[in-house]
Write a protein that holds these residues in place. Structure first.
Motif, short mmCIF file in Angstrom:
data_model
loop_
_atom_site.label_atom_id
_atom_site.label_comp_id
_atom_site.label_asym_id
_atom_site.label_seq_id
_atom_site.Cartn_x
_atom_site.Cartn_y
_atom_site.Cartn_z
N GLU A 49 3.43 0.64 0.85
CA GLU A 49 2.67 1.46 0.49
C GLU A 49 0.90 0.67 1.21
O GLU A 49 -0.29 1.48 1.42
N HIS A 50 1.12 -0.38 1.43
CA HIS A 50 -0.35 -1.23 1.30
C HIS A 50 -0.11 -1.39 2.97
O HIS A 50 -1.26 -0.93 3.12
N ARG A 51 1.14 -1.95 3.97
CA ARG A 51 0.76 -2.22 5.16
C ARG A 51 1.10 -0.98 6.02
O ARG A 51 0.64 -0.87 7.38
N LEU A 52 1.63 -0.36 5.33
CA LEU A 52 2.39 1.15 6.91
C LEU A 52 1.34 1.40 6.77
O LEU A 52 0.49 2.02 8.01
N PRO A 53 0.08 2.07 6.09
CA PRO A 53 -1.25 3.05 7.02
C PRO A 53 -1.99 2.47 8.13
O PRO A 53 -2.10 2.81 9.20
N GLY A 54 -2.06 0.60 7.46
CA GLY A 54 -2.83 0.67 9.31
C GLY A 54 -1.70 0.13 10.28
O GLY A 54 -2.19 0.55 11.49
N ALA A 55 -0.34 0.39 9.98
CA ALA A 55 0.34 -0.12 11.14
C ALA A 55 0.62 1.24 11.30
O ALA A 55 0.83 1.78 12.95
#
Length: 247
Positions: A49-55
């Motif tokens: 949930e934390h790294r997926l948005p930026g990617a």
């Protein structure tokens, strides 16, 4: 209102997309169906949930920019939620709402199957002529897909003489040729060896020896989560195997 679609797969039961608003079920595409997009990006995600948005922001911005320059460049992003117990699913759904279900789709596996099986499910229900697997942490620059893409086209052109023997066949597509291109971080191995524990280096060397004996000398980095397949190659690789998480 844009419907949020997601794909279910329970053992050998039929797969389908379901629109929570209309409650309608639509059959999922399958790797044996004709390609409907130029490229599919398959992203396995477990508690991201934390790294997926930026990617995803970086990935979709690149895809949209390229599509804006080239009308023949069509794409989809297939996010496979591998049984996450955080907000990964909601993050993925937010991107479906923003970019429409034609460009972003979510597959929910229900429980954790492991990365290999998550990738397989994503590949099986993708629509691209080319299919790229990449990690949800954004560890690899999405623009590097062009390196793999160019290699596939170059090999196809050299080995199969695309543009000569097929020039009169307007139905020919790159998806018809079974090819794969793997990203590699082997050039960073010296730096990695200096920071790893000795036993991890020992295990890594042993694993590389097994790969060398079974697959040949052409693969220098099996663990890089950045691999591209033509549709024909994906059919051969992902429909005849079932990957299980090791416990």
């Amino acid at each position: 209102m844009i419907g949020v679609y997601f794909c279910f797969r329970h053992d050998d039961a039929p797969s389908f997309f379901e629109d929570p608003n209309s409650q309608k079920q639509v059959p999922c595409p399958h790797i044996h169906d004709p390609a409907e997009k130029y490229i599919s990006l398959v992203i396995p995600a477990f508690n991201e949930e934390h790294r997926l948005p930026g990617a995803l922001d970086e990935t979709i911005n690149y895809l949209q920019e390229r599509a804006g320059k080239d009308k023949s460049f069509t794409y989809e992003v297939v996010i496979v939620d591998d049984g996450s117990d955080d907000a990964t699913k909601q993050v993925a759904f937010d991107f479906v709402k923003k970019y429409t279900v034609d460009n972003v789709r979510v597959i929910l596996l229900g429980r954790n199957h492991g990365k290999g099986e998550a990738i397989r499910k994503g590949m099986l229900h993708s629509r691209g002529e080319l299919l790229l697997m990449l990690d949800a942490d954004g560890a690899t620059e999405v623009t590097d897909l062009e390196k793999l893409e160019n290699q596939i086209h170059a090999v196809a052109s050299k080995e199969f003489r695309v543009g000569e023997s097929t020039s009169s066949d307007s139905s020919f597509r790159i998806s018809d040729i079974p090819l794969a291109a793997f990203g590699s971080r082997a050039h960073l191995e010296e730096q990695a060896l200096a920071t790893r524990k000795w036993y991890r280096n020992f295990l890594m060397k042993g694993f590389h020896l097994v790969v060398l004996l079974t697959a040949g000398s052409g693969i220098h980095d099996t663990q890089c989560g950045f691999k591209m397949f033509t549709r024909a190659a994906a059919r051969k690789l992902f429909t005849n195997i079932r990957l299980k998480r090791q416990v």
